[in-house]
Design an enzyme around this catalytic site. Structure first.
Site, PDB file in Angstrom:
ATOM      1  N   SER A 190       0.828  -1.189   0.000  1.00 49.96           N
ATOM      2  CA  SER A 190       0.000   0.000   0.000  1.00 49.96           C
ATOM      3  C   SER A 190       0.874   1.255   0.000  1.00 49.96           C
ATOM      4  O   SER A 190       1.664   1.451  -0.909  1.00 49.96           O
ATOM      5  CB  SER A 190      -0.961  -0.082   1.193  1.00 49.96           C
ATOM      6  OG  SER A 190      -1.960   0.895   1.127  1.00 49.96           O
ATOM      7  N   HIS A 219      -2.533  -1.297  -4.430  1.00 48.49           N
ATOM      8  CA  HIS A 219      -3.991  -1.315  -4.577  1.00 48.49           C
ATOM      9  C   HIS A 219      -4.505   0.115  -4.550  1.00 48.49           C
ATOM     10  O   HIS A 219      -3.780   1.052  -4.221  1.00 48.49           O
ATOM     11  CB  HIS A 219      -4.656  -2.165  -3.489  1.00 48.49           C
ATOM     12  CG  HIS A 219      -4.454  -1.667  -2.095  1.00 48.49           C
ATOM     13  ND1 HIS A 219      -5.002  -2.282  -1.005  1.00 48.49           N
ATOM     14  CD2 HIS A 219      -3.770  -0.608  -1.583  1.00 48.49           C
ATOM     15  CE1 HIS A 219      -4.671  -1.645   0.098  1.00 48.49           C
ATOM     16  NE2 HIS A 219      -3.921  -0.610  -0.229  1.00 48.49           N
TER      17      HIS A 219
END
Length: 191
Positions: free
Chosen positions: A95, A118
């Site tokens: 992330s 993501h």
């Protein structure tokens, strides 16, 4: 905090291991990305730039990610300083940890490291009591953040925004070889 014992003219002294690493221009992110951790690392980066603007900084990352706004503050600082930045994924750069990894001029990943990218999410957003236009403002803001992150990934990997959106639509994990192939990493550290 781990301490190292060493002998000096005054006898035996202790020094924090983090201070020894900082002296050698090595900094670490081994926890969640949040305001406190980013504040500490930003100060370390600024100190190292002041100390030697041309000296390489090695930034080791093993982080599950966290706050986008705090992470982008450090990303911007890493892109701003004159020092060459070497990032090393020593476990998982996920992330916002992955976005920080991308700030490196050299981006190295350990043989068993992983990078996960993501789209950003709200986390635990409570929409109770919000009006539709207020919810839409939140969604619009989230989409702006999604676009900003996709642009960073595209710029640093050479991929198109469309290609980036395909991999960020879900949690996408890259092992060392796939991270190198995709352009997330520039080399793999073996043995």
């Amino acid at each position: 905090m781990a301490k190292i014992l060493f002998e000096s003219t005054r006898g035996f002294d202790q020094i924090a291991i983090e201070d020894i690493f900082l002296k050698n221009r090595k900094i670490f992110l081994t926890e969640e990305v949040n305001a406190a951790t980013m504040d500490d690392i930003i100060k370390q980066v600024m100190y190292l730039e002041e100390d030697d603007p041309s000296g390489e900084i090695t930034f080791f990352i093993n982080s599950p990610g966290g706050s986008v706004s705090s992470g982008l503050a450090l990303y911007d600082m890493l892109m701003h300083v004159r020092c060459p930045i070497r990032t090393v994924c020593i476990g998982l750069a996920a992330s916002m940890g992955a976005i920080l990894f991308l700030a490196g001029d050299k981006r190295e990943i350990m043989a068993h490291g992983q990078i996960m990218v993501h789209d950003p999410s709200f986390g635990r957003m409570d929409v109770g009591g919000l009006k539709p236009h207020e919810i839409q403002q939140q969604v619009d803001s989230l989409n702006e953040t999604k676009e900003a992150i996709a642009k960073i990934i595209a710029e640093r990997t050479g991929k198109s925004i469309k290609a980036v959106y395909k991999v960020t639509a879900n949690d996408t994990f890259f092992n060392a070889e796939k991270a190198l192939e995709y352009g997330l990493a520039t080399s793999i550290i073996r043995d």
